[in-house]
Design an enzyme around this catalytic site. Structure first.
Site, PDB file in Angstrom:
ATOM      1  N   SER A  22      46.249  32.245  34.130  1.00 31.42           N
ATOM      2  CA  SER A  22      47.567  31.688  34.444  1.00 31.42           C
ATOM      3  C   SER A  22      48.358  31.051  33.355  1.00 31.42           C
ATOM      4  CB  SER A  22      47.293  30.558  35.691  1.00 31.42           C
ATOM      5  OG  SER A  22      46.700  31.175  36.916  1.00 31.42           O
ATOM      6  N   GLY A  93      49.110  40.454  39.487  1.00 27.53           N
ATOM      7  CA  GLY A  93      49.910  40.021  40.440  1.00 27.53           C
ATOM      8  C   GLY A  93      50.900  38.968  39.820  1.00 27.53           C
ATOM      9  N   SER A 167      52.202  29.536  47.238  1.00 28.36           N
ATOM     10  CA  SER A 167      51.954  30.339  46.114  1.00 28.36           C
ATOM     11  C   SER A 167      52.510  30.024  44.891  1.00 28.36           C
ATOM     12  CB  SER A 167      52.338  31.638  46.868  1.00 28.36           C
ATOM     13  OG  SER A 167      52.603  32.576  45.512  1.00 28.36           O
ATOM     14  N   GLN A 169      52.546  31.819  42.475  1.00 24.32           N
ATOM     15  CA  GLN A 169      53.494  33.161  41.719  1.00 24.32           C
ATOM     16  C   GLN A 169      54.811  32.992  42.479  1.00 24.32           C
ATOM     17  OE1 GLN A 169      50.897  36.385  42.781  1.00 24.32           O
ATOM     18  NE2 GLN A 169      49.412  35.840  41.016  1.00 24.32           N
ATOM     19  N   ASP A 316      40.924  30.991  44.205  1.00 22.26           N
ATOM     20  CA  ASP A 316      40.346  32.247  43.619  1.00 22.26           C
ATOM     21  C   ASP A 316      38.837  32.079  43.603  1.00 22.26           C
ATOM     22  OD1 ASP A 316      42.553  33.435  43.224  1.00 22.26           O
ATOM     23  OD2 ASP A 316      43.062  32.517  41.139  1.00 22.26           O
ATOM     24  N   ARG A 347      39.592  40.177  50.280  1.00 23.96           N
ATOM     25  CA  ARG A 347      38.274  39.426  49.621  1.00 23.96           C
ATOM     26  C   ARG A 347      37.543  38.841  50.724  1.00 23.96           C
ATOM     27  NH1 ARG A 347      40.898  36.588  44.056  1.00 23.96           N
ATOM     28  NH2 ARG A 347      40.698  38.334  42.915  1.00 23.96           N
ATOM     29  N   ARG A 390      36.990  39.533  40.564  1.00 22.10           N
ATOM     30  CA  ARG A 390      36.375  38.186  41.139  1.00 22.10           C
ATOM     31  C   ARG A 390      35.046  38.749  41.989  1.00 22.10           C
ATOM     32  NH1 ARG A 390      39.222  34.626  38.192  1.00 22.10           N
ATOM     33  NH2 ARG A 390      41.291  34.601  38.483  1.00 22.10           N
TER      34      ARG A 390
HETATM   35  C1  S3P Z   1      48.246  32.621  40.351  1.00 18.40           C
HETATM   36  C2  S3P Z   1      48.465  32.313  41.616  1.00 18.40           C
HETATM   37  C3  S3P Z   1      47.549  32.439  42.618  1.00 18.40           C
HETATM   38  C4  S3P Z   1      46.276  32.994  42.316  1.00 18.40           C
HETATM   39  C5  S3P Z   1      46.287  33.945  41.179  1.00 18.40           C
HETATM   40  C6  S3P Z   1      46.996  33.255  39.889  1.00 18.40           C
HETATM   41  C7  S3P Z   1      49.219  32.294  39.330  1.00 18.40           C
HETATM   42  O1  S3P Z   1      48.150  33.649  43.597  1.00 18.40           O
HETATM   43  O2  S3P Z   1      45.492  33.361  43.314  1.00 18.40           O
HETATM   44  O3  S3P Z   1      44.906  34.306  40.946  1.00 18.40           O
HETATM   45  O4  S3P Z   1      48.806  32.476  38.202  1.00 18.40           O
HETATM   46  O5  S3P Z   1      50.256  31.725  39.604  1.00 18.40           O
HETATM   47  P1  S3P Z   1      49.291  33.149  44.539  1.00 18.40           P
HETATM   48  O6  S3P Z   1      50.442  32.436  44.095  1.00 18.40           O
HETATM   49  O7  S3P Z   1      49.174  34.512  45.377  1.00 18.40           O
HETATM   50  O8  S3P Z   1      48.654  32.193  45.698  1.00 18.40           O
END
Ligand code: S3P
Length: 430
Positions: A22, A93, A167, A169, A316, A347, A390
């Site tokens: 991240s 993602g 989230s 993200q 995660d 998952r 994972r």
């Molecule tokens: C992440 C946020 C999480 C996490 C992903 C990395 C990030 O996802 O599961 O592995 O770097 O911001 P979500 O934002 O969908 O919860």
């Protein structure tokens, strides 16, 4: 690639794990829109972060790479240029969602896509708030799936947006777009998600205001100044070896320089509550992120219940927690974790199917699962990774305590976050 894992006696090791995924993505992206040269040390060199790097290069950012060190030639907030081709976020993602936030604020046209898994993952959650800010998005299935076309707008409107799911993200995409909006942009989450974007923006000189689960950023007036960044070890990668140390008999493991951001340490809290002997030494703060060394010793684990606000703090790590749960006395229940169904693979389904294949009983729920330990992991079977890093690594750790060797298909997917995972694992066999 096929991986074969044999049962392992006790582990006695001192190690580091690769840089946090991240934080590595964020250092690249924020470095690209900062003024000047950002040097990133202990950068995670992996498939996911390479996707971010290549996309930034396609938008005119020069990035130099020397092993685990990266130098990003930041061009300032308005320095990105229109990419000639389709941008490919591959399996990542974080790449796609955070970049949608940046693309929303550019005065150009861009198309972003990903691999088979990413093209199935929900994007409406980012597109909806970003559209409210004034940019346009087009995607498959009513605009919710990639490939996504973005027609950016440099005059974004600030928003106050309540996200339906916690989230990081989504939150980060809105905050990055918010850097360009004329006023204050606020994101309010149902529960707090990881806050690396907020910490890194502060580190680059931007003020971020937080109250409870609400985060606000001032638009336009912002200036990001290049920084030297040290990326701590990824606690999500460390989690596989923490559990390995706890469930293999007679083990002691030291894992150095691990990121200990409180929005990520839910796994430590949960494993300690299960009776895990994990201590933290040498704690310090680097670039607004807590870092420390972990000492892990074999432990007799017991089952616990994990739900609600705790889930985003260890989202995660739930696949590897399922392996720990299979070795804990009593019942472990995971609830409120339906988000797991929208990750690189479903998952919940993947871990339930593969644990059963290994001879472990597990009850699948819509939003989690129940496992009653202590169960024998039989092995002598071939597991599917579903090309999910994972899942692959969680199954490999199960293999360490199986009665007989196990095989795991498509194991190369570990390169998404942990390219030297197999090398570390192999070193345990002496
Ligand atoms: C992440 C946020 C999480 C996490 C992903 C990395 C990030 O996802 O599961 O592995 O770097 O911001 P979500 O934002 O969908 O919860």
């Amino acid at each position: 690639m096929h991986m074969r894992i044999s049962p392992c006696e006790g582990i006695d090791a001192e190690m580091t794990v690769p840089g946090d995924k991240s934080i590595s993505h964020r250092a690249l992206m924020i470095g690209a829109i900062a003024n000047g040269k950002t040097q990133i040390r202990n950068f995670l060199d992996s498939d996911d972060t390479s996707a971010t790097m290549e996309i930034l290069r396609a938008m005119g950012i020069e990035i130099e790479r020397k092993e685990n060190e990266v130098i990003v030639e930041g061009k300032g907030l308005y320095g990105l240029s229109e990419p000639e081709g389709v941008l490919d976020a591959r399996n990542s993602g974080t790449t796609m969602r955070l970049l949608l936030g940046l693309l929303a604020a550019q005065s150009f046209y861009a198309v972003i896509t990903g691999d088979e898994s990413l093209r199935k993952r929900p994007m409406k959650r980012v597109i909806e708030p970003l559209s409210k800010m004034g940019s346009q998005f087009f995607g498959r299935q009513g605009g919710s799936l990639a490939p996504i076309t973005v027609i950016g707008n440099q005059n974004l409107r600030p928003v106050t947006y309540r996200t339906p799911v916690a989230s990081a993200q989504v939150k980060s995409a809105i905050l990055l777009a918010g850097l360009y909006a004329d006023g204050d942009t606020t994101v309010i989450e149902p529960t707090k998600s990881r806050d690396h974007t907020e910490r890194m923006l502060r580190c680059f000189g931007t003020e971020v205001y937080e109250e409870g689960t609400s985060v606000t950023i001032h638009g336009i007036a912002n200036k990001l100044e290049a920084k030297e960044i040290f990326v701590p070890g990824d606690i999500s990668s460390a989690a596989f070896f923490i559990v390995a140390g706890l469930i293999t008999k007679g083990s002691k493991l030291v894992i150095k320089d691990v990121g200990l951001n409180p929005t990520r340490t839910g796994i430590l809290t949960a494993l300690r509550e299960m009776g895990g002997d994990i201590s933290v030494v040498n704690e310090r703060i680097i670039n607004y992120e807590p870092v420390g060394d972990l000492i892990v010793r074999s432990s007799e684990l017991k089952g616990i219940e994990i739900k609600s606000d705790t889930i985003p703090l260890l989202i995660d790590e739930i696949p590897i927690l399922a392996i720990a749960a299979s070795q804990a006395s009593g019942k472990t229940s995971i609830r409120d974790a339906q988000e797991l169904r929208y990750k690189e693979t479903d998952r919940i389904r993947a871990i339930a199917t593969e644990l059963r294949r290994l001879g472990v009983e597990i009850e699948e729920r819509q939003d989690g699962f129940d496992v009653v330990g202590r169960q024998e992991i039989k092995g002598n079977c071939t597991c599917e990774s579903y090309k999910d890093h994972r899942i692959a690594m969680s199954l490999a750790i199960a293999g360490l305590i199986a009665q007989e060797p196990i095989e795991i298909n498509d194991f190369e997917c570990v390169n998404i976050s942990f390219p030297n995972f197999a090398a570390i694992l192999n070193s345990f066999y002496g």
